[in-house]
Design an enzyme around this catalytic site. Structure first.
Site, mmCIF file in Angstrom:
data_model
loop_
_atom_site.group_PDB
_atom_site.id
_atom_site.type_symbol
_atom_site.label_atom_id
_atom_site.label_comp_id
_atom_site.label_asym_id
_atom_site.label_seq_id
_atom_site.Cartn_x
_atom_site.Cartn_y
_atom_site.Cartn_z
ATOM 1 N N HIS A 190 27.594 74.349 16.840
ATOM 2 C CA HIS A 190 26.545 75.534 16.451
ATOM 3 C C HIS A 190 27.145 77.031 17.046
ATOM 4 O O HIS A 190 27.812 76.924 18.189
ATOM 5 C CB HIS A 190 25.303 75.410 16.704
ATOM 6 C CG HIS A 190 24.159 76.295 16.161
ATOM 7 N ND1 HIS A 190 24.115 77.627 16.824
ATOM 8 C CD2 HIS A 190 23.363 76.529 15.270
ATOM 9 C CE1 HIS A 190 23.336 78.313 15.935
ATOM 10 N NE2 HIS A 190 22.894 77.516 14.841
ATOM 11 N N GLU A 246 28.024 78.581 8.461
ATOM 12 C CA GLU A 246 26.927 79.431 9.018
ATOM 13 C C GLU A 246 27.584 80.690 9.443
ATOM 14 O O GLU A 246 28.134 80.790 10.874
ATOM 15 C CB GLU A 246 26.141 78.812 10.236
ATOM 16 C CG GLU A 246 25.297 77.677 9.797
ATOM 17 C CD GLU A 246 24.196 77.368 11.171
ATOM 18 O OE1 GLU A 246 23.319 77.251 10.307
ATOM 19 O OE2 GLU A 246 24.347 77.659 12.096
HETATM 20 P P1 PGA Z 1 18.187 80.877 11.281
HETATM 21 O O1 PGA Z 1 19.110 80.199 12.302
HETATM 22 O O2 PGA Z 1 17.811 80.088 10.082
HETATM 23 O O3 PGA Z 1 17.252 81.217 12.271
HETATM 24 O O4 PGA Z 1 19.204 82.088 10.927
HETATM 25 C C1 PGA Z 1 20.173 79.130 11.675
HETATM 26 C C2 PGA Z 1 20.919 78.322 12.584
HETATM 27 O O5 PGA Z 1 21.307 78.890 13.716
HETATM 28 O O6 PGA Z 1 21.278 77.086 12.251
#
Ligand code: PGA
Length: 221
Positions: free
Chosen positions: A99, A148
């Site tokens: 992540h 992401e």
């Molecule tokens: P968020 O986070 O939906 O709060 O933007 C997503 C993530 O960090 O996986």
């Protein structure tokens, strides 16, 4: 019909009591029926893992448990790390690995991420590898990747569906089987992502914290 993955990353939010209340609301308001086309994956903070694992025993196979990170090493003298062996008996099927918060705040390297993925795969835990662009290295054996973009995480500014789809398409051209999008996904915008050809689901942060919002998100996906 494609199978949609809806993964909830609770990060370091919620006490064990908060999590109990969350599950109570979820239980009361969401029918735990078989979801033909959806797999809901819950990734609570580690201290709530056993509790959530127990609660999921009464759920169908449409629900699964994930950890938010994993040790790059097997069991042994690795203070603070949680190995796949430590997770035995918790019914953990998935592990979020790489992540961006771990990459930036904890200095996680590609080498470490690759080791974590290999540890997971050795123990039949499926890595949910997070990447920030289409070129990020993908360790061997990884089949599920969540795109992401950092500018979208926790900001309320989700990526455009077009960009998310393009990155997902490129990831699939690199051999990725399942591509998810994560970053400011809500019950309002989730369908603009899940309806895209190259996307197979979403990784949700903030929008999973309120069980009502998360239920709406699952229903709208
Ligand atoms: P968020 O986070 O939906 O709060 O933007 C997503 C993530 O960090 O996986």
């Amino acid at each position: 019909m494609k199978k949609l993955y809806i993964a909830a990353n609770f990060k370091s939010h919620k006490t064990r009591t908060d999590m109990e209340q969350w599950m109570d609301v979820f239980d009361a308001e969401y029918e735990k029926k078989e979801l033909d086309d959806k797999l809901v994956i819950l990734a609570p903070a580690m201290p709530s893992l056993m509790f959530v694992s127990n609660r999921l025993l009464s759920y169908t196979d449409s629900f699964a448990l994930s950890v938010q990170d994993l040790s790059p090493y097997p069991s042994g003298a690795y203070t603070g790390a949680v190995s796949t062996e430590n997770l035995e008996g918790f019914n953990v099927d998935y592990a979020i690995i790489g992540h961006s918060e771990r990459r930036t705040l904890f200095g996680e390297t590609e080498e470490n991420i690759s080791k974590k993925c290999q540890e997971a795969l050795l123990d039949a835990i499926t890595p949910l590898l997070c990447v920030q662009n289409a070129e990020t290295p993908i360790p061997q054996g990884v089949t599920i990747v969540a795109y992401e973009p950092v500018t979208a995480i926790g900001t309320g500014h989700a990526d455009t569906p077009e960009d998310a789809n393009n990155v997902a398409k490129k990831l699939k051209e690199r051999g990725v089987h399942t591509a998810l999008y994560g970053g400011s996904v809500t019950s309002e915008n989730v369908h603009t992502f899940t309806s895209l050809e190259s996307l197979d689901g979403v990784l949700v942060g903030g929008a999973c914290l309120d069980p009502h919002e998360f239920i709406r998100l699952i229903q709208n996906a």
